[in-house]
Design a protein around this motif. Structure first.
Motif, PDB file in Angstrom:
ATOM      1  N   LEU A 159      -4.680   6.553 -12.428  1.00  0.00           N
ATOM      2  CA  LEU A 159      -4.075   5.774 -13.498  1.00  0.00           C
ATOM      3  C   LEU A 159      -4.592   4.340 -13.477  1.00  0.00           C
ATOM      4  O   LEU A 159      -4.900   3.759 -14.527  1.00  0.00           O
ATOM      5  N   LEU A 160      -4.707   3.767 -12.284  1.00  0.00           N
ATOM      6  CA  LEU A 160      -5.228   2.401 -12.167  1.00  0.00           C
ATOM      7  C   LEU A 160      -6.673   2.330 -12.634  1.00  0.00           C
ATOM      8  O   LEU A 160      -7.064   1.387 -13.334  1.00  0.00           O
ATOM      9  N   ARG A 161      -7.480   3.340 -12.268  1.00  0.00           N
ATOM     10  CA  ARG A 161      -8.882   3.364 -12.705  1.00  0.00           C
ATOM     11  C   ARG A 161      -8.981   3.544 -14.210  1.00  0.00           C
ATOM     12  O   ARG A 161      -9.797   2.890 -14.879  1.00  0.00           O
ATOM     13  N   ARG A 198      -7.917  -6.582  -1.611  1.00  0.00           N
ATOM     14  CA  ARG A 198      -7.828  -5.329  -0.851  1.00  0.00           C
ATOM     15  C   ARG A 198      -7.762  -4.201  -1.860  1.00  0.00           C
ATOM     16  O   ARG A 198      -6.828  -4.117  -2.663  1.00  0.00           O
ATOM     17  N   LYS A 199      -8.735  -3.309  -1.787  1.00  0.00           N
ATOM     18  CA  LYS A 199      -8.932  -2.310  -2.831  1.00  0.00           C
ATOM     19  C   LYS A 199      -7.735  -1.401  -3.036  1.00  0.00           C
ATOM     20  O   LYS A 199      -7.419  -1.002  -4.164  1.00  0.00           O
ATOM     21  N   ASP A 200      -7.048  -1.030  -1.944  1.00  0.00           N
ATOM     22  CA  ASP A 200      -5.977  -0.052  -2.051  1.00  0.00           C
ATOM     23  C   ASP A 200      -4.598  -0.674  -2.252  1.00  0.00           C
ATOM     24  O   ASP A 200      -3.587   0.026  -2.247  1.00  0.00           O
ATOM     25  N   ILE A 217       3.865  -7.871 -10.373  1.00  0.00           N
ATOM     26  CA  ILE A 217       3.000  -6.962  -9.627  1.00  0.00           C
ATOM     27  C   ILE A 217       1.603  -7.062 -10.219  1.00  0.00           C
ATOM     28  O   ILE A 217       1.411  -6.866 -11.421  1.00  0.00           O
ATOM     29  N   LEU A 218       0.628  -7.373  -9.372  1.00  0.00           N
ATOM     30  CA  LEU A 218      -0.740  -7.622  -9.819  1.00  0.00           C
ATOM     31  C   LEU A 218      -1.704  -6.591  -9.247  1.00  0.00           C
ATOM     32  O   LEU A 218      -1.695  -6.326  -8.049  1.00  0.00           O
ATOM     33  N   HIS A 219      -2.513  -6.026 -10.129  1.00  0.00           N
ATOM     34  CA  HIS A 219      -3.639  -5.187  -9.707  1.00  0.00           C
ATOM     35  C   HIS A 219      -4.910  -5.936 -10.069  1.00  0.00           C
ATOM     36  O   HIS A 219      -5.208  -6.133 -11.251  1.00  0.00           O
ATOM     37  N   GLN A 220      -5.642  -6.390  -9.064  1.00  0.00           N
ATOM     38  CA  GLN A 220      -6.854  -7.164  -9.315  1.00  0.00           C
ATOM     39  C   GLN A 220      -8.081  -6.397  -8.847  1.00  0.00           C
ATOM     40  O   GLN A 220      -7.988  -5.455  -8.053  1.00  0.00           O
ATOM     41  N   VAL A 254       0.863  -1.185   0.000  1.00  0.00           N
ATOM     42  CA  VAL A 254       0.000   0.000   0.000  1.00  0.00           C
ATOM     43  C   VAL A 254       0.895   1.229   0.000  1.00  0.00           C
ATOM     44  O   VAL A 254       2.096   1.138   0.276  1.00  0.00           O
ATOM     45  N   ASN A 255       0.311   2.372  -0.337  1.00  0.00           N
ATOM     46  CA  ASN A 255       1.098   3.593  -0.519  1.00  0.00           C
ATOM     47  C   ASN A 255       2.283   3.311  -1.447  1.00  0.00           C
ATOM     48  O   ASN A 255       3.432   3.658  -1.175  1.00  0.00           O
ATOM     49  N   HIS A 256       1.941   2.676  -2.561  1.00  0.00           N
ATOM     50  CA  HIS A 256       2.943   2.181  -3.506  1.00  0.00           C
ATOM     51  C   HIS A 256       3.371   3.220  -4.536  1.00  0.00           C
ATOM     52  O   HIS A 256       4.291   2.966  -5.323  1.00  0.00           O
TER      53      HIS A 256
END
Length: 326
Positions: free
Chosen positions: A94-96, A237-239, A214-217, A86-88
């Motif tokens: 950008l993710l959205r 975990r959303k964040d 690195i995964l954004h799910q 978190v706080n990455h």
């Protein structure tokens, strides 16, 4: 039994035949069935929270806080092979924006995606080598640019220095190359039929053939990792972003860092989206060890990839690092 989906890719017909031969009873999924609780176990897997690491510690003015954050990253990489950050520093807008473009891409007609040379012909669907339901891969893959390169290199640098090595000497090998490092956009369609639910994978069990991922799910869930011979469900975990160690880091670290087997379980009620960044070296990079004696013989990344592809084609699954033991 028929898989019902608009813009069906050609492998759907093959999958139908496999399912029909595999099971004589098909259970229809109730379209109005209430979604499972996020806390409910998935196919008997345990539900545990991965280590969560606040990366603010890496930029702290306090030397002790920086050292503790680095130690947390190294410890999670050794004990779990997976952790959340978190706080990455990756902008949430950008993710959205990427997710919005991803959904738009996958909602496009199949004929358009498969015939227009989309992203250098990197659009893929399913698994052409599937011979049984446990080989299913309900996914669509697209290579893209490496927006998370900076974060990946930051984490890799922490892990390198933790083993007493200079990250500058490692920089050339992990330098981003569009032919090796890549971003993969995954779409797991809702699995509308069910035989034995535990056989229906969104992504079959595997380890990653890179340094780290690195995964954004999204919040659908389904990701599971293997820990002490038990499948663990990863609570979304959303964040947070999820980071996992790949085969190359395990080899380079002499098994200090662990490349852990993981999979995705197909969801009968919701489609799932994820974005994965893979930090890979150039194909001619030699993957040695940080110190001797080395557990594995020296090999290039290109040799490793070639062996993985050969094994997958001949025996149906990846063997990976055991092929390169001394």
């Amino acid at each position: 039994m028929v898989l019902v989906e608009s813009n069906i890719p050609p492998l759907a017909q093959t999958y139908n035949k496999i399912l029909t031969n595999w099971s004589t009873k098909i259970v229809t999924i109730d379209e109005t069935k209430e979604l499972k609780s996020e806390n409910e176990h998935e196919h008997g897997a345990l539900l545990e929270n991965l280590p969560v690491i606040d990366l603010v510690g890496l930029t702290s003015e306090d030397e002790g806080e920086r050292a503790e954050c680095a130690a947390e990253i190294a410890r999670a990489s050794s004990e779990w092979g997976f952790f959340q950050v978190v706080n990455h520093g990756i902008n949430h807008k950008l993710l959205r924006d990427m997710r919005r473009e991803q959904i738009e891409l996958f909602n496009a007609p199949f004929s358009k995606k498969s015939s227009c040379g989309l992203l250098n012909n990197s659009y893929r669907w399913g698994s052409p080598t599937a011979v049984s339901p446990d080989h299913f891969s309900w996914e669509v893959l697209v290579e893209y640019a490496g927006e998370m390169q900076k974060l990946a290199k930051l984490l890799a640098g922490v892990l390198i220095e933790n083993l007493g090595q200079k990250k500058e000497e490692f920089e050339e090998m992990i330098s981003c190359d569009e032919s090796t490092c890549f971003l993969r956009l995954n779409h797991y369609p809702r699995c509308r039929v069910s035989t034995a639910a535990e056989l229906m994978h969104g992504l079959v069990p595997h380890t990653d053939s890179d340094f780290l991922t690195i995964l954004h799910q999204d919040q659908v869930g389904g990701l599971q990792l293997l820990k002490q011979s038990q499948w663990i469900s990863v609570h979304p975990r959303k964040d947070a972003l999820i980071v996992n160690i790949g085969d190359l880091f395990q080899a380079w670290s002499n098994d200090v860092y662990k490349s852990v087997e993981h999979k995705v379980i197909a969801n009968p009620n919701m489609e799932r989206f994820s974005v994965a960044y893979f930090l890979c070296p150039s194909y001619d990079s030699m993957i040695g060890a940080c110190k001797e004696p080395s557990i594995y013989r020296n090999f290039t990344f290109g040799e490793y990839r070639s062996q993985v592809q050969q094994d997958s084609k001949l025996i149906g699954h990846k063997i990976g690092l055991p092929r390169f033991l001394r």
